[in-house]
Scaffold this active site. Structure first.
Site, mmCIF file in Angstrom:
data_model
loop_
_atom_site.group_PDB
_atom_site.id
_atom_site.type_symbol
_atom_site.label_atom_id
_atom_site.label_comp_id
_atom_site.label_asym_id
_atom_site.label_seq_id
_atom_site.Cartn_x
_atom_site.Cartn_y
_atom_site.Cartn_z
ATOM 1 N N CYS A 78 0.841 -1.193 0.000
ATOM 2 C CA CYS A 78 0.000 0.000 0.000
ATOM 3 C C CYS A 78 0.874 1.241 0.000
ATOM 4 O O CYS A 78 2.055 1.180 0.332
ATOM 5 C CB CYS A 78 -0.881 0.005 1.246
ATOM 6 S SG CYS A 78 -1.824 -1.504 1.421
ATOM 7 N N ARG A 113 1.659 1.530 -5.927
ATOM 8 C CA ARG A 113 1.853 0.538 -4.869
ATOM 9 C C ARG A 113 0.555 -0.138 -4.436
ATOM 10 O O ARG A 113 0.576 -1.171 -3.798
ATOM 11 C CB ARG A 113 2.466 1.210 -3.639
ATOM 12 C CG ARG A 113 3.868 1.671 -3.843
ATOM 13 C CD ARG A 113 4.355 2.307 -2.575
ATOM 14 N NE ARG A 113 4.489 1.336 -1.520
ATOM 15 C CZ ARG A 113 5.634 0.797 -1.135
ATOM 16 N NH1 ARG A 113 6.741 1.148 -1.727
ATOM 17 N NH2 ARG A 113 5.674 -0.072 -0.161
ATOM 18 N N TRP A 127 -4.191 -1.919 -1.199
ATOM 19 C CA TRP A 127 -4.272 -3.130 -2.030
ATOM 20 C C TRP A 127 -4.727 -4.216 -1.073
ATOM 21 O O TRP A 127 -3.993 -4.603 -0.164
ATOM 22 C CB TRP A 127 -2.891 -3.437 -2.615
ATOM 23 C CG TRP A 127 -2.876 -4.569 -3.593
ATOM 24 C CD1 TRP A 127 -3.155 -4.492 -4.929
ATOM 25 C CD2 TRP A 127 -2.521 -5.928 -3.334
ATOM 26 N NE1 TRP A 127 -3.008 -5.736 -5.504
ATOM 27 C CE2 TRP A 127 -2.628 -6.633 -4.562
ATOM 28 C CE3 TRP A 127 -2.145 -6.630 -2.196
ATOM 29 C CZ2 TRP A 127 -2.358 -7.990 -4.671
ATOM 30 C CZ3 TRP A 127 -1.866 -7.994 -2.312
ATOM 31 C CH2 TRP A 127 -1.979 -8.655 -3.542
ATOM 32 N N ASN A 145 0.353 -0.544 6.482
ATOM 33 C CA ASN A 145 0.835 -1.343 5.363
ATOM 34 C C ASN A 145 1.441 -2.600 5.975
ATOM 35 O O ASN A 145 2.284 -2.499 6.861
ATOM 36 C CB ASN A 145 1.895 -0.554 4.578
ATOM 37 C CG ASN A 145 2.316 -1.260 3.307
ATOM 38 O OD1 ASN A 145 1.746 -2.285 2.940
ATOM 39 N ND2 ASN A 145 3.313 -0.706 2.642
ATOM 40 N N GLY A 146 1.001 -3.770 5.529
ATOM 41 C CA GLY A 146 1.533 -5.014 6.085
ATOM 42 C C GLY A 146 0.399 -5.962 6.449
ATOM 43 O O GLY A 146 -0.727 -5.800 5.976
ATOM 44 N N GLU A 185 9.681 -14.563 -19.685
ATOM 45 C CA GLU A 185 9.522 -13.153 -19.329
ATOM 46 C C GLU A 185 8.571 -12.461 -20.313
ATOM 47 O O GLU A 185 7.738 -11.645 -19.912
ATOM 48 C CB GLU A 185 10.908 -12.479 -19.290
ATOM 49 C CG GLU A 185 10.923 -10.990 -19.037
ATOM 50 C CD GLU A 185 10.294 -10.560 -17.717
ATOM 51 O OE1 GLU A 185 9.954 -11.408 -16.875
ATOM 52 O OE2 GLU A 185 10.110 -9.337 -17.542
ATOM 53 N N LYS A 207 5.114 -10.620 -19.212
ATOM 54 C CA LYS A 207 4.820 -9.212 -19.531
ATOM 55 C C LYS A 207 3.463 -9.094 -20.205
ATOM 56 O O LYS A 207 2.658 -8.233 -19.871
ATOM 57 C CB LYS A 207 5.877 -8.617 -20.480
ATOM 58 C CG LYS A 207 7.205 -8.221 -19.929
ATOM 59 C CD LYS A 207 7.226 -7.076 -18.970
ATOM 60 C CE LYS A 207 6.953 -7.533 -17.559
ATOM 61 N NZ LYS A 207 8.086 -7.954 -16.783
ATOM 62 N N GLU A 247 0.523 -9.803 -17.795
ATOM 63 C CA GLU A 247 0.382 -8.784 -16.751
ATOM 64 C C GLU A 247 -0.374 -7.550 -17.226
ATOM 65 O O GLU A 247 -1.216 -7.034 -16.512
ATOM 66 C CB GLU A 247 1.771 -8.295 -16.306
ATOM 67 C CG GLU A 247 2.447 -9.114 -15.265
ATOM 68 C CD GLU A 247 3.729 -8.455 -14.794
ATOM 69 O OE1 GLU A 247 4.648 -8.274 -15.612
ATOM 70 O OE2 GLU A 247 3.803 -8.111 -13.607
ATOM 71 N N HIS A 291 5.576 -32.330 -26.142
ATOM 72 C CA HIS A 291 5.191 -33.105 -24.959
ATOM 73 C C HIS A 291 3.861 -32.618 -24.369
ATOM 74 O O HIS A 291 3.549 -32.916 -23.226
ATOM 75 C CB HIS A 291 6.302 -33.049 -23.908
ATOM 76 C CG HIS A 291 7.579 -33.658 -24.399
ATOM 77 N ND1 HIS A 291 7.748 -35.019 -24.547
ATOM 78 C CD2 HIS A 291 8.723 -33.086 -24.843
ATOM 79 C CE1 HIS A 291 8.956 -35.256 -25.035
ATOM 80 N NE2 HIS A 291 9.560 -34.099 -25.227
ATOM 81 N N LYS A 301 3.075 -2.935 -7.409
ATOM 82 C CA LYS A 301 4.485 -2.885 -7.773
ATOM 83 C C LYS A 301 5.339 -3.737 -6.852
ATOM 84 O O LYS A 301 6.266 -4.406 -7.280
ATOM 85 C CB LYS A 301 4.965 -1.433 -7.754
ATOM 86 C CG LYS A 301 6.422 -1.248 -8.165
ATOM 87 C CD LYS A 301 6.630 -1.676 -9.600
ATOM 88 C CE LYS A 301 8.087 -1.655 -10.012
ATOM 89 N NZ LYS A 301 8.294 -2.443 -11.253
#
Ligand code: M6R
Length: 608
Positions: free
Chosen positions: A2, A27, A74, A98-99, A480, A484, A487, A503, A603
C-alpha cells in the site's frame, strides 16, 4: 504494497498528502483514504477505486487540518470496499497500515470482549483499537504504541493520529518500509521516497522495530524502548526520473531507459584488467570457495535468476539452482557448506524473497548475497553483500529496466566468479568485458524495432492466447515475454522450452494461436527451426524475435520477424527481451488496458 503518506506542519495537509499518494499510487490502488485533525476534531474521507474517486469526494467534503494521513490500499484482509479502506478509526485514534497483522483474529476477539466495536473486515482495524485501548489505560501515546506493537505479530508500517495529541504523528515500523522527510517547520512520512522528493531530499529511513513521534519541528525515535538517533540521508535522485518524461506511460519510458541504466550498472565495475563486484565483499579466495549458488526471487526477478544460471554455469562451472522464493522458504532446502544464496529483487521489499533470505541466513550462517535496485530497502539492509543494479526508480508495475539490469549484474557476477575460479583466462575475461561494454549502445539500437513491434502488436492484439518458446538462455526470455503480456494485456500467455512443445502444448496450436519464438544464433538454432516446422504444419502463426543475421532464415517459417542487432551471444538475452516488452506494451495500448497500473497487481508485493 500500500502507499502511505503523512504530513504535519503549517500548511493544509490533505492536498500535500494527495500529491504524495499520486507518486505512490502504483503501490496499491483498489481504494484510498485520508484523515486530518483540525482543532482536535478528526475528519476522514475514503473511496473505492483510483485516487481520482477520493479527490472527487474531497471536492464535495473537504478534510481540513495541518496534520493528516493518507493511504492507497491493495486488499489483503477484507474486500476492496469503502468500509475496509484506511484510515481506520477507534476512539481517539485514526490509523493507516501497510503489512499484515497475523494474529489479528485473536486480538480482535480479545478487544471485542473488552467492548471494542469493529466496523471492517480488516486486520488493520485491530491496530487502531489496540492503540486506543492502551491510551484508554492512561499510557502516553508512545508507550501505548510500543505496547500495542508488542502484542502484534506480523509486518507493519503504522501511522496514527491521536485526537488528544494533535501535535504529532505516531509511527511504528516492522518489516515494511517507512521514511521520514525532514523539512523546515514541517515533516512528511511515507512508505517510499518518491512521495517526498518534491518537498525534501533529507530523508530518515526507519529500521525494523523503530517507533517514532513526528512533530512539525522534529522526530523522536525509540528502539527497544530506548531513544535512538537516525541521521537523515541525502537522496540524490533526480525528481524528473520519477516523471513520465514525455512518454505516454512509465513502462515505455522505462523500456527506453535500458541503455542508460545498464551503463550505470556497468559503470566502475568493468575495467581493463577485469570486472569487479566489490559490493560482494568477497576476496578471490572466498569466491573460489563457492561451490553452489542458490538463487531465490519472484516473478521477473526469478526469470533474471534463470538467465544468471546460464551465465554462472557457463563461465564459472558452479552449479546453480533457481527457486521461487515462495517455495524455497517452505521446502527445507539443502544448503551445504560453500553454497551462496543469492536473492534477486528490484524493490528489495518482496515478502517472500525477504523470508527466503531469513531462512538462508540461518541455514548458511549468513552466506547470502543480493542483486537489488533499491538502496535502503529491507533486503539491502539485511544483506551487506548487495550488488545494486542502478536502474533508478521503476514505477510501472511491469518490470522492464529492472530485469535487464539484474541480468547484467548476474553476468558480472558470473564473469568475476569464473575469473576467480580460473575457469576464464585473462584473455577470455577481456573479450567478455569488451563485449559487455557494447551492451548499452546495442540496447539503444534495439529500440529501432519499435515500429515493427507496434505493427505486429496491432495485428495480433485480438488473440486470446499466446505461446512463447525458446531454448537455452532464450527460454527464460520467453517466460519473461509471456509474463509481460499477461500482466498488462490480460491475455493468456505461456512460456515453454521449445523442445517441450511436442510433450503437450502442441495440442493447443491452430491458426488462432500466435507462437512467439525467441531465437539466438547458437548450436541450438537448427533444433528451434525443427520445432517451428511442427508449429507451422499445424497452422500456428509464428512471430520470430531474433538477430539481424538470422532474419532471412526465420522468414522462411515465420509470419513476422522482428530483429535486434547481431551481438555476442552473451548479450543476446538482454537484447531479445526488448521486443517482447514492447510487444506486451503495444498490445496493451491497442486493447486500452491500464498499462502502468494493471488490475489486481501492485508494484511491490510486501505481503505473502
Ligand atoms: O521487487 P521484486 O523484484 O522482488 O519483485 C518481484 C516480482 O513481484 C516482480 O518482478 C513482478 O513479477 C513484476 N510485476 C513483473 O513485471
Amino acid at each position: 504494497m500500500c502507499g502511505i503518506v503523512g504530513y504535519i506542519g503549517t500548511r493544509q495537509a490533505v492536498p500535500l498528502i494527495i500529491g504524495g499518494l499520486e507518486k505512490l499510487e502504483y503501490r496499491g490502488y483498489d481504494s484510498s483514504g485520508v484523515c486530518a485533525l483540525d482543532a482536535g476534531k478528526l475528519s476522514v474521507a475514503r473511496a473505492i477505486g483510483k485516487l481520482s474517486a477520493l479527490k472527487n469526494l474531497l471536492k464535495e467534503t473537504p478534510v481540513i487540518g495541518t496534520v493528516g494521513l493518507g493511504h492507497t490500499r491493495w486488499a489483503t484482509h477484507g474486500r476492496p470496499t469503502e468500509i475496509n479502506a484506511h484510515p481506520h478509526t477507534a476512539g481517539r485514534i485514526s490509523l493507516i497500515h501497510n503489512g499484515i497483522i497475523e494474529n489479528y483474529s485473536e486480538l480482535r476477539h480479545e478487544l471485542e470482549a473488552a467492548g471494542a466495536k469493529f466496523s471492517s473486515e480488516t486486520d488493520t482495524e485491530v491496530g487502531a483499537h489496540l492503540l486506543n485501548f492502551y491510551l484508554g489505560q492512561g499510557l502516553s501515546p508512545i508507550v501505548a504504541l510500543r505496547t500495542a506493537c508488542s502484542r502484534i505479530r506480523g509486518s507493519y508500517a503504522f501511522l496514527a493520529l491521536d485526537s488528544a495529541h494533535p501535535d504529532r504523528i505516531l509511527v511504528a515500523k516492522n518489516s515494511t518500509p517507512i521514511v521520514i522527510g525532514v523539512c523546515k517547520d514541517e515533516m512528511f512520512v511515507a512508505s517510499d521516497i518518491p512521495a517526498l522528493l518534491e518537498h525534501t531530499r533529507s530523508v530518515i529511513i526507519l529500521e525494523d522495530g523503530d517507533i517514532a513521534e513526528v512533530t512539525k519541528s522534529g522526530v523522536t525515535i525509540e528502539h527497544d524502548g530506548k531513544p535512538v538517533t537516525r541521521a537523515p540521508q541525502h537522496i540524490a535522485w533526480d525528481a524528473v526520473t520519477a516523471q513520465k518524461g514525455g512518454f505516454k506511460h512509465f513502462m515505455l519510458k522505462e523500456i527506453h531507459e535500458q541503455g542508460r541504466v545498464v551503463a550505470d550498472t556497468l559503470r566502475s565495475r568493468i575495467h581493463e584488467s577485469g570486472c569487479e563486484v566489490a559490493e560482494l565483499g568477497l576476496s578471490d579466495a572466498e569466491l573460489r570457495k563457492i561451490n553452489r549458488i542458490s538463487i531465490v526471487a519472484c516473478g521477473t526477478a526469478w526469470h533474471a535468476g534463470l538467465v544468471t544460471k546460464f551465465f554462472v554455469e557457463q563461465f564459472a562451472r558452479v552449479p546453480v539452482e533457481v527457486d521461487y522464493a515462495s517455495e524455497f522458504r517452505y521446502r527445507q532446502p539443502v544448503l551445504e557448506a560453500g553454497t551462496l544464496v543469492l536473492a534477486i529483487s528490484q524493490s528489495g521489499e518482496t515478502a517472500d524473497t525477504l523470508a527466503a533470505i531469513d531462512l538462508a541466513m540461518k541455514e548458511t550462517s549468513g552466506h547470502v548475497a543480493a542483486i537489488c535496485n533499491v538502496v535502503g530497502s529491507s533486503l539491502a539492509r539485511k544483506i551487506s553483500r548487495t550488488i545494486f543494479t542502478h536502474a533508478g526508480p521503476e514505477i510501472s508495475v511491469a518490470s522492464t529496466k529492472a530485469f535487464t539490469t539484474q541480468v547484467t549484474a548476474g553476468l558480472l557476477l558470473a564473469i568475476a566468479l569464473g575469473a576467480a575460479k580460473g575457469n576464464l583466462s585473462p584473455d577470455r575475461v577481456r573479450e567478455l568485458l569488451t563485449d559487455l561494454a557494447k551492451l548499452p549502445a546495442a540496447l539503444e539500437h534495439t529500440l529501432s524495432c519499435s515500429g515493427d513491434v507496434e505493427r505486429v502488436a496491432k495485428k495480433f492484439s485480438s488473440s486470446r492466447d499466446f505461446l512463447f518458446i525458446g531454448r537455452g538462455s532464450c527460454y527464460p526470455i520467453a517466460l519473461e515475454g509471456a509474463l509481460k503480456l499477461k500482466e498488462i494485456s490480460y491475455i493468456h500467455a505461456e512460456g515453454y522450452p521449445a523442445g517441450e512443445l511436442k510433450h503437450g502444448p502442441i495440442a493447443l496450436i491452430d491458426e488462432n494461436m500466435p507462437v512467439v519464438v525467441v531465437v539466438q544464433r547458437s548450436g541450438l538454432t537448427d533444433k528451434v527451426l525443427s520445432n517451428l516446422r511442427e508449429v507451422e504444419s499445424r497452422g500456428g502463426k509464428i512471430i520470430a524475435v531474433t538477430d539481424e543475421q538470422s532474419n532471412a532464415t526465420l522468414s522462411q517459417y515465420a509470419t513476422e520477424v522482428i530483429s535486434v542487432p547481431f551481438v555476442s551471444p552473451i548479450l543476446s538475452p538482454m537484447l531479445l527481451t526488448l521486443p517482447l516488452q514492447l510487444l506486451a506494451y503495444y498490445v496493451a495500448v491497442q486493447n486500452g488496458t491500464d498499462v502502468d497500473l494493471p488490475r489486481n497487481l501492485a508494484k511491490s508485493v510486501t505481503v505473502e
